[in-house]
Design an enzyme around this catalytic site. Structure first.
Site, short mmCIF file in Angstrom:
data_model
loop_
_atom_site.label_atom_id
_atom_site.label_comp_id
_atom_site.label_asym_id
_atom_site.label_seq_id
_atom_site.Cartn_x
_atom_site.Cartn_y
_atom_site.Cartn_z
N ARG A 189 0.86 -0.99 -0.06
CA ARG A 189 -0.11 0.01 0.05
C ARG A 189 0.96 1.14 0.14
O ARG A 189 0.46 2.24 0.39
CB ARG A 189 -1.03 0.12 1.33
CG ARG A 189 -1.97 -1.32 1.42
CD ARG A 189 -2.87 -1.04 -0.05
NE ARG A 189 -3.72 -2.24 -0.01
CZ ARG A 189 -3.71 -3.25 -0.67
NH1 ARG A 189 -2.51 -3.37 -1.47
NH2 ARG A 189 -4.33 -4.31 -0.91
N SER A 238 -11.33 1.01 2.86
CA SER A 238 -10.50 0.16 4.09
C SER A 238 -9.89 1.39 4.76
O SER A 238 -9.27 2.28 4.26
CB SER A 238 -9.48 -0.66 3.65
OG SER A 238 -10.10 -1.88 2.80
N GLU A 308 -4.85 4.13 6.33
CA GLU A 308 -4.79 3.82 4.90
C GLU A 308 -5.54 4.94 4.10
O GLU A 308 -5.22 5.42 3.23
CB GLU A 308 -5.37 2.44 4.42
CG GLU A 308 -5.48 2.28 2.69
CD GLU A 308 -5.77 0.67 2.60
OE1 GLU A 308 -6.33 0.60 1.44
OE2 GLU A 308 -5.51 -0.24 3.44
#
Length: 327
Positions: A189, A238, A308
């Site tokens: 990520r 998310s 995130e």
């Protein structure tokens, strides 16, 4: 278009930055909006205005605008607003959003070229229609290609790093740059490209596949998302990254946060790694809920969750929030 389209939004009272670009040169090609409301550009539907919102006509217009920007003028980049919280006090400086000039998708053989403003799902569908496999995971990622590049977006067993050949961009100084897959320095990520690079286009490489099989694979992704995620709610995707070897949602659930509410913000009952705007929530409530979840998980398991979702801007009422004038 020889001149910029200009508009005055009604989202706040930041000083007008447009005079900074009245330097005798042709106006930036694109749309400039003062005090532009940003809430409707985010999935959460919260947040204050951009002091100046610039939507460039194309990559050349973006480069020209950035080259003329005063070095002291802050730059913030947003995409489709899927993994984003805009704080209630708004965003000082210029916010750049890539629109119609960055939405092309082309497939030649097994190579897919896409503008940074193209929704991830559109790229997945274009590849599927052309019989190019390897892109079904994009069906499970909300947002656009630019954000997927910046975050090494991934879902359902695939990541951007698996298919990327090259990413093109423009620096905050107005210089065009290009990165190979290796040069992106991908990790989970995250990519290692400097934050002062705005991605404008990506070139991907897939593999030959059967359109019917690819369509079936994408349908499974869609079915799974609808069954396990609150995709019809005002959410930001998310919320937290998965710690190594662990699932963020399990940690949140174990800490007793399922359904936890602050104001009109709630931890999803369906998937505990999603925060929801129940209607009328403020950005402060949503971010505050996320921080409370992080605190409870830390207390319960000793693990510190990492956001995130990207959070930008200033809290409402912060002193100096409206002082940015580019000098």
């Amino acid at each position: 278009m020889g001149e910029a389209e200009t508009a005055a939004g009604n989202g706040g009272d930041f000083p007008d930055l447009r005079p900074l670009f009245a330097d005798g040169k042709p106006a930036p090609r694109g749309t400039l909006t003062v005090n532009a409301p940003l809430a409707d550009l985010t999935w959460f539907r919260v947040g204050g205005p951009a002091q100046l919102l610039f939507q460039p006509a194309d990559a050349d217009a973006l480069a020209d605008f950035l080259a003329r920007r005063p070095a002291s003028l802050p730059v913030t980049v947003i995409g489709l607003g899927s993994n984003l919280i805009v704080r209630d006090g708004g965003v000082p400086g210029v916010v750049i959003r890539l629109g119609r000039g960055f939405t092309e998708v082309a497939v030649e053989g097994t190579r897919v070229t896409a503008g940074a403003g193209v929704p991830d799902v559109k790229v997945a569908r274009a590849a599927a229609d052309a019989g190019v496999a390897g892109f079904s995971f994009l069906r499970g990622i909300p947002g656009a290609i630019g954000g997927a590049l910046r975050m090494n977006g991934g879902a359902y067993g695939g990541e951007v790093k698996d298919v990327l050949v090259r990413a093109d961009g423009v620096t905050f100084a107005g210089e065009t740059v290009s990165y190979t897959n290796a040069g992106m320095d991908f990790t989970y990520r995250h990519c290692g490209v400097p934050e002062d690079v705005i991605f404008t286009r990506a070139v991907f490489e897939g593999r030959p596949g059967d359109p019917a099989e690819i369509a079936a694979e994408m349908a499974k992704v869609t079915e799974s998302r609808e069954a396990t995620q609150p995709i019809k709610s005002r959410t930001g995707g998310s919320t937290f990254k998965n710690p190594p070897g662990l699932s963020a949602w399990k940690l949140v659930d174990a800490a007793g946060c399922r359904g936890l509410t602050i104001g009109r913000a709630q931890v999803s009952q369906l998937h505990t790694n999603f925060l929801i705007n129940l209607g009328g929530a403020t950005a402060a409530e949503i971010e505050g809920l996320g921080e409370e979840v992080r605190r409870r998980v830390k207390a319960h398991s000793g693990i510190e969750l990492e956001w995130e979702i990207k959070r930008i801007g200033l809290p409402r009422g912060l002193p100096g929030a409206h002082d940015v004038a580019g000098h």
